[in-house]
Design a protein around this motif. Structure first.
Motif, PDB file in Angstrom:
ATOM      1  N   ARG A  61       0.911  -1.129  -0.049  1.00 30.60           N
ATOM      2  CA  ARG A  61      -0.046   0.091  -0.007  1.00 30.60           C
ATOM      3  C   ARG A  61       0.570   1.320   0.003  1.00 30.60           C
ATOM      4  N   ASN A  64       1.268   2.775  -3.831  1.00 32.99           N
ATOM      5  CA  ASN A  64       0.289   3.671  -4.420  1.00 32.99           C
ATOM      6  C   ASN A  64      -0.139   4.660  -3.389  1.00 32.99           C
ATOM      7  N   MET A  66      -1.694   4.383  -0.631  1.00 29.58           N
ATOM      8  CA  MET A  66      -2.942   4.086  -0.176  1.00 29.58           C
ATOM      9  C   MET A  66      -2.872   4.290   1.331  1.00 29.58           C
ATOM     10  N   THR A  69      -4.410   7.366   3.330  1.00 28.49           N
ATOM     11  CA  THR A  69      -5.583   7.609   3.863  1.00 28.49           C
ATOM     12  C   THR A  69      -5.802   7.174   5.537  1.00 28.49           C
ATOM     13  N   ASP A  71      -4.541   7.965   9.115  1.00 26.91           N
ATOM     14  CA  ASP A  71      -4.066   9.209   9.583  1.00 26.91           C
ATOM     15  C   ASP A  71      -2.915   8.938  10.452  1.00 26.91           C
ATOM     16  N   VAL A  94      -3.367  11.073  -6.253  1.00 30.12           N
ATOM     17  CA  VAL A  94      -4.373  10.887  -7.100  1.00 30.12           C
ATOM     18  C   VAL A  94      -4.050  10.520  -8.621  1.00 30.12           C
TER      19      VAL A  94
END
Lengths: 265, 447
Positions: A61, A64, A66, A69, A71, A94
């Motif tokens: 993760r 990319n 991810m 997301t 915190d 994005v």
């Protein structure tokens, strides 16, 4: 000892697609990934194996972003795709995720039609100029996802109505529709039955021609069948990274050997 | 060989239950009985409540009317004889009242009804004080009626109405200065002639409140309009603010002390007594911002404050119930956070958000306490607001405030109207809940 691979294990490309150097990941106070350096080649399947909680999914993760997301997650070190630092301040995650597609453990189609599931990525990235082009992208992606023949007559039926294996192939089709260069797969077969698994595995081998594929898996047989390179993670460390053949037949590290022979894990 | 076919005797038979098992089963049965009893008690109270509301309130939808031919005497209504509406407007309702009395008295004489009430003036007790105004309005709208004998249907006084509804009896009129037993005899006779009858009273639903002495004229329509404008304010403020706040808190806000504090306070606000919001509205909107008193816009603002926590809590709950895999899927495809929320999360959370909003609105619709403090209770709304701006800014009442107002008035005729108002309010609440259910069904999707 292991199932025969689908294709020759010869290394078709030596171009490095993703270069990770000294990656550290912290979840709050927990040090989840400890100094991992790995080079992932283009047009090749790289498998991450290791016991549960070893950090292989976490590392995947990172590729990319991810993890952004979450915190409390903090990533240090250097990850470059085609030589560009993806954690650079100027990089928009994005945009990165359009280039690095992802398939998740549990098939997660949107509660929309099959067509809209695949068309969503191209739509938000503006890949099609008109309806005809979009139709073409959807068909091409569903063919690449090896599911076109099964769904071509019901493109406007809900994607959630498909079987688990079909849903996962739909998710793969959805991921390739945005024309990524790298495809990350986080245990894509763990929720599937053996027949669906073999279909998805065949598909992964197909995808290798166009993409650099990174797959996290619990199944060593699967890693042996589909990958050319394998990385073994243990307790947040990258223990060993080498050609798949070598890892499974002649592991260098005693921990790797213990894991693949079933003594730890 | 023989051993294989022999059935072993069980050490403990499955067909008999031991003491421990019996105890467990008894406990289970007991608990089920408690549950059924609780539901039974709830249903019983519901039936009692509905029955008492309906028996007390349904009569409010019927009203007693008197219908007689009335001679519109030109000598009294248009002394100059030129049928000029401006001239005729000088004749007040006092000029019309005797005509109605004469109308009834003429019928009494014509039909040969025997009554000790020998004068036309004695008919006054039968007629509502609003009747003369009603006839006057009709005449001023059409001056040519003067000089003719027209059939007029007008409201009977609330005592006559109460007699037809068994609220006023011969015993109770003995202590009543407004009406005598002779009047009741006359009503019986007129009723037999078909000149006095109960009919469905649209004015109760569409009309305005009336003064304390004319309960027969009072209606809930104008305060319904007040409630409607308040709900508009609540809907158009609370829904966007509440949904935007929830989306930010649920999807974007970082988890830290400050957001924790906000969350705790929103939960606390939902439990704050509504009258506190009322006094806040009085202090801020009326005394500080100088918005008009008793105006639906102020009521709407206060109810918005009161409804916001409800909407935020239910919206956050429905956003939370959207599986995170949907967000992952969207983000993994390169959707931005906003796109993932608006394309995927929000549509899936929609049924919950709409249900929460409508429940919040229904709660606001029935709220009375905060309206006390901003002057919407006690205001007698006798006029339909003139236009949309006036609907927001002119003093008005609201349905629950109107019901409260009626309930505290002395005349027992108002008691019936309070129950009738409750029926209308409940119909609105049922309708809103039905809409919530329909919307939930309509938007619900499976994944």
């Amino acid at each position: 000892m292991y199932d025969a691979p689908f294709s020759e294990k010869n290394v078709t490309s030596n171009a490095v697609k993703i270069a990770a150097d000294g990656v550290q990941v912290y979840y709050g106070d927990t040090h989840a990934i400890k100094d991992v350096s790995v080079n992932i080649n283009d047009k090749m399947v790289t498998a991450f194996i290791g016991p549960s909680g070893c950090g292989k999914s976490t590392f995947l993760r990172c590729l990319n972003r991810m993890n952004d997301t979450i915190d409390i997650c903090r990533v240090e070190g250097d990850i470059r795709i085609d030589g560009e630092d993806i954690y650079d301040k100027r990089v928009d995650p994005v945009q990165l995720r359009a280039k690095v597609g992802m398939v998740f453990q549990k098939p997660n189609p949107f509660p929309k039609s099959i067509y809209d599931n695949v068309a969503y990525g191209p739509r938000i990235h503006g890949l099609a100029r008109n309806k005809a082009e979009l139709d073409e992208i959807v068909e091409k992606s569903l063919r690449r996802g090896a599911i076109w023949d099964e769904v071509k007559d019901r493109l406007h039926a809900p994607g959630t109505g498909l079987s688990g294996g079909q849903q996962q192939r739909l998710c793969i089709a959805r991921a390739v529709a945005t024309e990524p260069e790298v495809l990350l797969m986080d245990e894509p077969c763990s929720a599937l039955d053996p027949i669906a698994t073999s279909q998805v595995e065949e598909l992964i081998d197909e995808l290798r021609r166009d993409y650099s594929v990174v797959i996290v898996t619990h199944s060593m047989q699967q890693a042996a069948r589909v990958s050319q390179k394998t990385a073994f993670f243990h307790l947040g460390n990258l223990v060993e990274f080498d050609d798949t053949d070598k890892i499974f037949t002649n592991p260098q590290d005693p921990r790797t050997e213990s894991y693949i022979t079933g003594r730890i894990g | 060989m023989t051993d294989a076919t022999a059935t072993p005797t069980p050490t403990k038979s499955l067909t008999t239950s031991d003491a421990h098992m019996k105890k467990r089963n008894a406990a289970e049965k007991r608990f089920k009985a408690y549950g059924i009893a609780a539901i039974g008690a709830g249903l019983f109270f519901l039936v009692v409540l509905l029955a008492s509301i309906l028996t007390n309130g349904l009569t409010a939808f019927q009203q007693t009317f008197i219908e007689v031919p009335v001679y519109l005497d030109p000598a009294k209504l248009d002394k100059k004889g030129n049928r000029d509406p401006e001239e005729m407007a000088k004749v007040s309702t006092f000029g019309y009242a005797p005509l109605l009395q004469d109308g009834i008295f003429a019928q009494v004489e014509q039909k040969g009804i025997e009554t000790p009430l020998a004068k036309s003036k004695d008919m006054k007790a039968l007629i509502s004080a609003s009747a003369a105004a009603q006839v006057r309005d009709r005449v001023l709208a059409n001056p040519d009626l003067v000089g003719q004998t027209v059939n007029v249907r007008f409201l009977a006084s609330s005592r006559v109405d109460g007699y037809l509804k068994d609220r006023v009896t011969r015993e109770s009129v003995a202590r009543d200065k407004n009406i005598d037993a002779e009047h009741l005899d006359l009503v019986d006779a007129l009723r037999a002639e078909g000149m006095v009858e109960k009919r469905f009273n649209w004015d109760f639903i569409t009309g305005a409140d009336a003064s304390e002495s004319r309960p027969e004229q009072a209606g809930i329509g104008v305060s319904m309009i007040g409630s409607f404008f308040m709900m508009l304010v609540v809907l158009f403020l609370a829904l966007p603010i509440g949904v935007a706040a929830s989306i930010y808190l649920e999807e974007f806000a970082p988890q830290n002390r400050f957001t924790d504090l906000i969350e705790v306070n929103i939960s606390n606000l939902a439990a704050v007594p509504s009258i506190v919001f009322g006094i806040l509205g009085l202090a801020v909107f009326i005394q500080f911002m100088h918005l008009p008193q008793s105006a639906p816009i102020v009521g709407g603002l206060v109810l918005t404050l009161m409804t916001l926590p409800t909407i935020i809590i239910s919206t956050r709950a429905s956003l939370k119930s959207v599986p995170p895999s949907i967000r992952d899927a969207a983000l993994g495809l390169g959707a931005s956070k906003t796109q993932s929320v608006f394309h995927h999360v929000l549509p899936l959370a929609m049924p919950g958000i709409l249900t929460g909003t409508i429940i919040g609105l229904a709660q606001a619709l029935g709220e009375t306490a905060p309206l006390l403090l901003i002057g919407m209770v006690g205001y007698i709304a006798t006029n339909v607001p003139d236009g949309i701006a006036a609907g927001f800014l002119d003093p008005n009442s609201a349905m629950p405030a109107q019901i409260y107002e009626w309930a505290k008035r002395a005349d027992p005729a108002y008691y019936e109207r309070a129950w009738g108002g409750i029926i209308i309010l409940l119909l609105f609440l049922f309708a809103m809940n039905a809409i919530a259910i329909i919307l939930r069904r309509r938007f619900e999707r499976r994944w």
